[in-house]
Design a protein around this motif. Structure first.
Motif, PDB file in Angstrom:
ATOM      1  N   GLN A 173      12.144  -5.097  -1.275  1.00  0.00           N
ATOM      2  CA  GLN A 173      11.243  -3.960  -1.456  1.00  0.00           C
ATOM      3  C   GLN A 173       9.894  -4.486  -1.941  1.00  0.00           C
ATOM      4  OE1 GLN A 173      13.976  -1.841  -4.261  1.00  0.00           O
ATOM      5  NE2 GLN A 173      13.911  -0.201  -2.743  1.00  0.00           N
ATOM      6  N   LYS A 174       8.851  -4.294  -1.129  1.00  0.00           N
ATOM      7  CA  LYS A 174       7.526  -4.804  -1.513  1.00  0.00           C
ATOM      8  C   LYS A 174       6.619  -3.651  -1.931  1.00  0.00           C
ATOM      9  CE  LYS A 174       3.063  -5.715  -0.487  1.00  0.00           C
ATOM     10  NZ  LYS A 174       1.989  -4.941   0.158  1.00  0.00           N
ATOM     11  N   PHE A 175       5.951  -3.829  -3.061  1.00  0.00           N
ATOM     12  CA  PHE A 175       5.070  -2.790  -3.583  1.00  0.00           C
ATOM     13  C   PHE A 175       3.649  -3.328  -3.650  1.00  0.00           C
ATOM     14  CE2 PHE A 175       9.352  -2.089  -5.002  1.00  0.00           C
ATOM     15  CZ  PHE A 175       9.553  -0.741  -4.696  1.00  0.00           C
ATOM     16  N   ARG A 225      -5.449 -12.457   2.361  1.00  0.00           N
ATOM     17  CA  ARG A 225      -5.370 -10.995   2.159  1.00  0.00           C
ATOM     18  C   ARG A 225      -4.099 -10.410   2.767  1.00  0.00           C
ATOM     19  NH1 ARG A 225      -8.882  -8.473  -1.401  1.00  0.00           N
ATOM     20  NH2 ARG A 225      -9.728 -10.455  -2.014  1.00  0.00           N
ATOM     21  N   GLY A 226      -3.424  -9.567   2.036  1.00  0.00           N
ATOM     22  CA  GLY A 226      -2.218  -8.941   2.615  1.00  0.00           C
ATOM     23  C   GLY A 226      -1.015  -9.871   2.604  1.00  0.00           C
ATOM     24  N   GLY A 227      -1.179 -11.046   1.965  1.00  0.00           N
ATOM     25  CA  GLY A 227      -0.131 -12.064   2.014  1.00  0.00           C
ATOM     26  C   GLY A 227       1.194 -11.673   1.372  1.00  0.00           C
ATOM     27  N   SER A 228       1.173 -10.692   0.468  1.00  0.00           N
ATOM     28  CA  SER A 228       2.445 -10.271  -0.150  1.00  0.00           C
ATOM     29  C   SER A 228       3.383  -9.664   0.884  1.00  0.00           C
ATOM     30  CB  SER A 228       2.204  -9.241  -1.254  1.00  0.00           C
ATOM     31  OG  SER A 228       1.483  -9.836  -2.291  1.00  0.00           O
ATOM     32  N   ASP A 229       2.821  -9.036   1.910  1.00  0.00           N
ATOM     33  CA  ASP A 229       3.664  -8.501   2.988  1.00  0.00           C
ATOM     34  C   ASP A 229       4.450  -9.655   3.611  1.00  0.00           C
ATOM     35  OD1 ASP A 229       2.402  -6.051   2.598  1.00  0.00           O
ATOM     36  OD2 ASP A 229       1.003  -6.306   4.259  1.00  0.00           O
ATOM     37  N   THR A 230       3.726 -10.759   3.837  1.00  0.00           N
ATOM     38  CA  THR A 230       4.366 -11.923   4.457  1.00  0.00           C
ATOM     39  C   THR A 230       5.422 -12.507   3.518  1.00  0.00           C
ATOM     40  OG1 THR A 230       2.257 -12.338   5.530  1.00  0.00           O
ATOM     41  CG2 THR A 230       3.875 -14.098   5.639  1.00  0.00           C
ATOM     42  N   ALA A 277      -5.759  -3.063  11.454  1.00  0.00           N
ATOM     43  CA  ALA A 277      -5.028  -2.027  10.716  1.00  0.00           C
ATOM     44  C   ALA A 277      -4.410  -2.693   9.488  1.00  0.00           C
ATOM     45  CB  ALA A 277      -3.946  -1.402  11.589  1.00  0.00           C
ATOM     46  N   LYS A 278      -5.102  -2.620   8.359  1.00  0.00           N
ATOM     47  CA  LYS A 278      -4.725  -3.498   7.248  1.00  0.00           C
ATOM     48  C   LYS A 278      -3.496  -3.016   6.478  1.00  0.00           C
ATOM     49  CE  LYS A 278      -7.405  -1.537   3.570  1.00  0.00           C
ATOM     50  NZ  LYS A 278      -7.859  -1.751   2.231  1.00  0.00           N
ATOM     51  N   VAL A 279      -2.870  -1.949   6.940  1.00  0.00           N
ATOM     52  CA  VAL A 279      -1.677  -1.421   6.275  1.00  0.00           C
ATOM     53  C   VAL A 279      -0.557  -2.463   6.224  1.00  0.00           C
ATOM     54  CG1 VAL A 279      -0.921  -0.275   8.412  1.00  0.00           C
ATOM     55  CG2 VAL A 279      -0.061   0.516   6.218  1.00  0.00           C
TER      56      VAL A 279
END
Ligand code: ADP
Ligand code: MG
Length: 419
Positions: free
Chosen positions: A6-8, A157-162, A215-217
């Motif tokens: 679960q990523k927040f 940027r957005g690396g936590s998704d990865t 789409a940076k979501v």
């Protein structure tokens, strides 16, 4: 052991009320029999004390020499997620859930040494698995890893998704949930298109294109890794009960049509990127060596270029505005004449269904012409058509295309074609 990641995101862990919501999501997952692994981003946005940009600015404002070390920059930026992980883990413990925080390095993330935009090259799951077996919820600091030499790297940027998807794939998780401040992946950025609508199901391929096109979501690399390992991804709002967007392989997603045939959307959504500059270089048709030199020099400086069109006497491409002065320096040094058009934005219309359907470009042109929006350049790949426009035209272009392709809820079901 049934594992869920679960990523927040930053806005989802920004204050104690929101962190209580996070605790609820973790508790719900446990009640469904999952062993959760939580991944967090740094708390809040620029200006908040421990947000990534605040930490970065702290270093920039202190370093008088103007030559910030990328290594040190990564070191300070990685702190935001570590602080967030500790705070989140404390909140879980306070609510009676056994938990501990781990840095990316401690969680087994090994990176390639590319400061600021590293890739994870290996993941060692042993330590994490041991904690999960003893029924602890591990909170991992996203966005970071460590090189085999022990240097801290961040993933961009957005690396936590990865980070979340790599953990999901490496731990054999049943799914990865990405919690954020929107209901899911929408037909366009809801901040610019008020009629944007949530999309219930998407293929990895479509989300990858939308993410690459701005789409940076969700981070494009996260989607790529999920696709490689076939990990189901869900993007949803932290506080709303709605199911969010489920992302999977094409076979599982393309639905059965009214007559039992397989059908798919023509256009899935529209993404955009701002802060681009268009460069037009003019030269003689016989200057092949110079042509090569231009593109090699830009590559040597790691300046990424996009929307590249090469004609014998003209080369067009775009660069990010932050790279513009370095790109211009290259062109000046090589003595070529060029024209610059700054303040551009790229709009990308993405859809699996456009693969077999002629005429989508004609419709994009018609929609924009009707509003007198000038197309500066275009590009396409099999499921994407990209258009370069002036940034001032962006909000109108997005809304116009959104309406023209009937992506808004008011027009009901989006247009579909047979797969
Ligand atoms: P987080 O901090 O949770 O990672 P981000 O700010 O990275 O959140 O991503 C969420 C934001 O992405 C939304 O607030 C929204 O403005 C933007 N966004 C851009 N394109 C889309 C889209 N197609 N669907 C949903 N959100 C989008
Ligand atoms: Mg994000």
């Amino acid at each position: 052991m049934k594992i869920i990641v679960q990523k927040f995101g930053g806005t989802s862990v920004a204050n104690s009320d929101l962190r209580e919501e996070v605790v609820k999501r973790v508790r719900e997952a446990r009640e469904k029999g999952f062993r959760p692994v939580v991944v967090v981003s740094a708390m809040g946005r620029e200006g908040d004390p421990y947000a990534t940009d605040t930490l970065k600015n702290l270093m920039l404002s202190t370093c008088g020499c103007g030559e910030q070390s990328l290594r040190d920059m990564d070191l300070i930026m990685a702190c935001g997620e570590i602080i967030s992980a500790v705070v989140m883990s404390s909140a879980l413990c306070a609510s009676g859930i056994a938990s501990l925080a781990l840095t990316g390095a401690q969680a087994g993330m090994v990176t390639d040494g590319n400061y600021g935009s590293a890739q994870v090259v290996e993941f060692h799951p042993e330590r994490l698995l041991a904690h999960l077996r003893s029924d602890e919820v591990v909170v991992v600091a996203g966005f970071q890893g460590v090189t085999p030499e022990g240097e801290i790297n961040t993933l961009g940027r957005g690396g936590s998704d990865t980070s979340a998807v790599i953990l999901g794939a490496g731990l054999g998780a049943e799914k990865v949930e990405i919690y954020t401040d929107v209901k899911g992946i929408m037909t366009a950025d809801p901040k610019l298109v008020s009629a944007a609508r949530i999309i219930d199901h998407l293929t990895y391929n479509e989300v990858c294109q939308l993410a690459y096109e701005g789409a940076k979501v969700i981070h494009p690399r996260a989607v790529e890794v999920a696709m490689q390992h076939n990990v189901p991804l869900i993007v949803k709002h932290l506080e709303e009960k709605a199911a969010g967007t489920v992302i999977g392989a094409e076979l599982n997603i393309v639905g059965e049509g009214r007559f039992g045939e397989r059908e798919m959307r023509v256009i899935t959504g529209i993404a955009h990127t701002t802060g681009l500059a268009q460069l037009t270089v003019e030269m003689g048709a016989d200057e092949a060596e110079l042509e090569l030199k231009i593109f090699e020099s830009l590559a040597d400086l790691r300046i990424s270029i996009d929307l590249i069109s090469i004609f014998p006497e003209q080369k067009n491409f775009t660069v990010k505005e932050e790279d513009l002065s370095r790109a211009e320096a290259v062109l000046k040094k090589l003595g070529v004449s060029y024209r610059l058009n700054a303040g551009c934005a790229k709009v990308a219309v993405v859809g699996l269904g456009m693969r077999n359907l002629p005429g989508v470009m004609a419709r994009v042109i018609k929609a924009l012409n009707d509003k007198k929006i000038r197309i500066l350049q275009s590009g396409d790949s099999n499921i994407t058509i990209s258009i370069l426009i002036q940034e001032d035209d962006l909000p109108e272009a997005l809304c116009t295309l959104h309406e023209y392709f009937r992506l808004d809820s008011r027009s009901g079901e989006a247009e579909r074609v047979l797969a």
